[in-house]
Design an enzyme around this catalytic site. Structure first.
Site, PDB file in Angstrom:
ATOM      1  N   GLU A 149     -12.748  83.570  44.327  1.00 18.85           N
ATOM      2  CA  GLU A 149     -11.031  83.351  43.223  1.00 18.85           C
ATOM      3  C   GLU A 149     -12.492  82.199  42.794  1.00 18.85           C
ATOM      4  O   GLU A 149     -11.743  82.229  41.424  1.00 18.85           O
ATOM      5  CB  GLU A 149     -10.658  82.158  44.297  1.00 18.85           C
ATOM      6  CG  GLU A 149      -9.706  82.156  43.719  1.00 18.85           C
ATOM      7  CD  GLU A 149      -8.639  82.437  43.164  1.00 18.85           C
ATOM      8  OE1 GLU A 149      -7.960  82.819  43.765  1.00 18.85           O
ATOM      9  OE2 GLU A 149      -8.479  82.995  41.780  1.00 18.85           O
ATOM     10  N   LYS A 167     -16.432  89.619  34.770  1.00 17.06           N
ATOM     11  CA  LYS A 167     -15.071  89.076  35.127  1.00 17.06           C
ATOM     12  C   LYS A 167     -14.023  90.163  35.016  1.00 17.06           C
ATOM     13  O   LYS A 167     -13.085  90.197  35.803  1.00 17.06           O
ATOM     14  CB  LYS A 167     -14.814  87.988  34.146  1.00 17.06           C
ATOM     15  CG  LYS A 167     -15.230  86.329  34.444  1.00 17.06           C
ATOM     16  CD  LYS A 167     -15.190  84.925  33.104  1.00 17.06           C
ATOM     17  CE  LYS A 167     -16.452  84.773  33.946  1.00 17.06           C
ATOM     18  NZ  LYS A 167     -15.607  82.951  32.237  1.00 17.06           N
ATOM     19  N   THR A 194     -23.355  72.293  37.922  1.00 22.84           N
ATOM     20  CA  THR A 194     -21.694  70.842  37.510  1.00 22.84           C
ATOM     21  C   THR A 194     -21.514  71.958  38.353  1.00 22.84           C
ATOM     22  O   THR A 194     -20.349  70.294  39.483  1.00 22.84           O
ATOM     23  CB  THR A 194     -21.845  72.029  36.846  1.00 22.84           C
ATOM     24  OG1 THR A 194     -22.655  72.292  35.221  1.00 22.84           O
ATOM     25  CG2 THR A 194     -20.345  71.069  36.019  1.00 22.84           C
ATOM     26  N   LYS A 248     -19.856  85.017  39.399  1.00 20.11           N
ATOM     27  CA  LYS A 248     -19.256  86.428  38.812  1.00 20.11           C
ATOM     28  C   LYS A 248     -20.607  87.637  38.454  1.00 20.11           C
ATOM     29  O   LYS A 248     -20.043  89.036  38.365  1.00 20.11           O
ATOM     30  CB  LYS A 248     -18.529  86.061  36.956  1.00 20.11           C
ATOM     31  CG  LYS A 248     -19.929  85.821  36.244  1.00 20.11           C
ATOM     32  CD  LYS A 248     -18.726  85.638  35.292  1.00 20.11           C
ATOM     33  CE  LYS A 248     -20.119  84.679  34.256  1.00 20.11           C
ATOM     34  NZ  LYS A 248     -20.951  83.246  34.528  1.00 20.11           N
TER      35      LYS A 248
END
Lengths: 429, 429
Positions: B131, B207, B15, B107
């Protein structure tokens, strides 16, 4: 291996300047360690000797004349925090001419002379950083410059003025009128002695120009920003807003439309469910709509010494990284000239309209017919309050072009049973 | 003057990879103009040939083997978007060994192996940008690294998982139970076939580790993060939350306390008036409390191809600026080892507690006495609903240390008139 010491000159020891000096002296070791720099606060200039003496710096580092500071060959970076156009503009130009990087929180200057100063910086292989000019401590300029670089931004909507947001919050939460809320804002330090630039929307319009210039990469002409303040908002309007599940905020809106850029500052009713609706008191927020990123919002304290000082210091670190060779900072933003504007008359809004009318048969039919004739379609009609002998009528239109709405409203106001001075507030769509 | 062409290799056409390739090919001219770069998408690797063929690229630029890509001497920057630990870790290490900058949205990998990879990047005078690993398109890593560099951050509170926030929003707004809301989330593409990492809080905990590492500059041990998911939340809890003017959100909280760092992911009741309370559906937000900056919040789409791709591309531009000499990127963040942790047992919270009890005299007195004996002070007691023969009792405590509360609760649960399996939810303080 010795790091090159970067010498900083600070101009202006007001609220922000005081905080910058304080944070810089207090956190210098940590800032240097984190950023791998050797920053030093070399000189500070202010006309007020008393303010200078409060600093823990030897007398030879304190200056009454800021021009002496920008001419000091030892200084690498000048932080300008006096605000206003002059002498700030001359000081910054001279600092750049003398090969110094510049950090400023001066929104008026960047909004109106930013292009001239950035062009000079570009020519001198320097840069100007102004994160603190909009939204106090909220990171906004850097995200617009770097983080959203790959996206096409469609709209920027901001609550950019803490004074008016504080006033509107008080009006909404405490049921105060505008003047009472303004008095309260003054009392609590959220409004200046002369609040006109805030309550009339000019402060927000400067900040909008800076954000829109970055978001759309265009030179912005101050004369093409529509500006309307909050002085006409009443407690009654706030109550009607609540009835239709909205709150009133002073919004600064920049949009890139196929025909050009549209820029406006005006009070607007926004639905309770919108993230901007819960931005209260002196807080600011900027809501950005990007083609790819979708909706992004930045929220925080839009003013105040310490919050704004964090933004100044982040710029200082960026400037110092350029000087110490960590970065060459060639990314001085370019604003394309020849910007096309879409005037507010050509924008479509939904309108809230409140006016007083004689309470007799035929009134509803009369104004409804005028609106219908002008193809202004009404979404809501509320008539339930009387003011002395008169009926208070509140309407909300469907989406309609501003010029069409104004023409219809002019005609409605000519009806003899309608009283003059209607209240008009746009709904955010 | 010719600019140095920067050649990009992309690994993973899922994706996010698909969106990155799409945006890069579609917006390349604009990105290059804005950033003064000459970026080129040189090669793309994916095991699925069909996905590769959808790209408007010649066959020799498409690879089935990602290792071939990281070994290609022409490639300057590797974008890793396959996720998971292996082979992503080996690919990134080899890319760094071969002198390439790395951009990743991974992550799990950054949370658990970030230090190792950053250390390798530092040694090779390169850098890793991530980021996109937290908060999708919301600029978070860069503000933490640069914009808030001069401040001391005290607390980071995030709604970091879109799936659970979507589920909790549905439960709250539509009155659904957990399983129904999960089914709806799946139907609308907001939950994966196996949602366990999301609903059990592990995704949010990774995260949180990344954000806390940056905010506090410390190496974070995954084993020291307290993690509790939302599978135990019922429609009843949501209703009681509303009664005390709160909403339930899955929060990821990192704090720097005098004794050390406290890290936890758990559902929490937060007051309606808090800015995080209006973060609904699949949106994410991070609320940061800094000593100087005060409260700052970042809000946006935490997942999805295009939003996340904007973050990847902003990193790509940063990496390319390093390569083209616009910046030397020496600011590879350092995380100090030897982190001290404060376990959740030593933190103080207010607790919401719901349990069933026999509906007879003396029940209230009995559990009140136990809480009193353990110095757990009650702020609210609600008893107004019956479940079959039993009374449903809801309590909210004042601030109390977690271990003291648990001890008291153990004793209460031993009372014979109280039924087992109480529901406990912390209130955000």
């Amino acid at each position: 291996m010795g790091k090159r010491t970067v010498k900083v000159g600070l101009i202006g020891m007001g609220t922000i300047g005081g905080s910058v000096a304080g944070l810089l002296l207090h956190n210098l070791d940590r800032i240097n360690a984190k950023s791998d720099l050797d920053l030093v606060l070399e000189r500070v200039a202010d006309r007020d000797e008393g303010k200078l003496k409060s600093l823990a710096l030897p007398a030879e580092k304190l200056l009454a004349d800021a021009f002496e500071l920008v001419r000091d060959p030892q200084i690498d970076i000048v932080i300008e925090l006096i605000g206003g156009i002059e002498p700030a503009r001359s000081l910054i130009k001279e600092a750049l001419e003398n090969g110094k990087f510049v950090v400023t929180a001066n929104k008026d200057l960047i909004a109106t002379h930013g292009e001239e100063l950035l062009e000079l910086a570009r020519r001198k292989n320097l840069n100007i950083f102004y994160e603190a000019s909009v939204g106090g401590g909220i990171p906004l300029i850097r995200p617009l410059k770097y983080s959203l670089i790959a996206d096409r931004l469609k709209r920027v909507v901001g609550i950019l003025n803490g004074t008016t947001n504080y006033i509107l919050t008080c009006m909404s939460q405490e049921g105060l009128g505008f003047e009472e809320a303004l008095a309260l804002a003054r009392e609590n330090g959220f409004a200046e002695a002369d609040p006109s630039s805030d309550v009339e929307g000019r402060d927000a319009s400067y900040k909008l120009m800076i954000l829109a210039g970055l978001a759309f990469g265009k030179v912005i002409d101050p004369a093409r920003v529509y500006v309307e303040g909050i002085t006409g908002i009443t407690a009654g309007d706030i109550n009607y807003a609540r009835e239709i599940d909205c709150v009133i905020k002073l919004l600064a809106i920049g949009e890139e439309l196929p025909e050009g850029i549209a820029l406006r500052v005006h009070p607007a009713m926004i639905p309770h469910s919108h993230p901007l609706a819960s931005v209260n008191n002196e807080f600011n927020a900027v809501f950005i709509e990007g083609e790819a990123v979708g909706d992004v919002m930045f929220y925080g304290r839009g003013a105040g010494g310490n919050p704004t000082a964090t933004a100044v210091l982040s710029d200082l670190v960026e400037a110092a990284r350029c000087i110490s060779g960590q970065s060459v900072c060639s990314m001085v933003e370019k604003h394309a000239p020849g910007t096309k504007y879409v005037p507010i008359e050509q924008l479509s809004s939904r309108f809230y309209l409140r006016f007083l009318a004689e309470d007799r048969p035929g009134v509803l039919a009369a104004f409804s017919k005028v609106f219908g004739d002008h193809l202004v379609s009404l979404d809501m009609v509320i008539q339930k309050r009387r003011v002395e002998e008169l009926a208070e009528i509140v309407l909300v239109t469907h989406l309609v072009r501003e010029d069409a709405f104004r023409k219809a409203l002019d005609q409605v106001m000519k009806l003899e049973m309608i009283r003059p001075n209607p209240s008009t507030i746009r709904l955010m769509v």
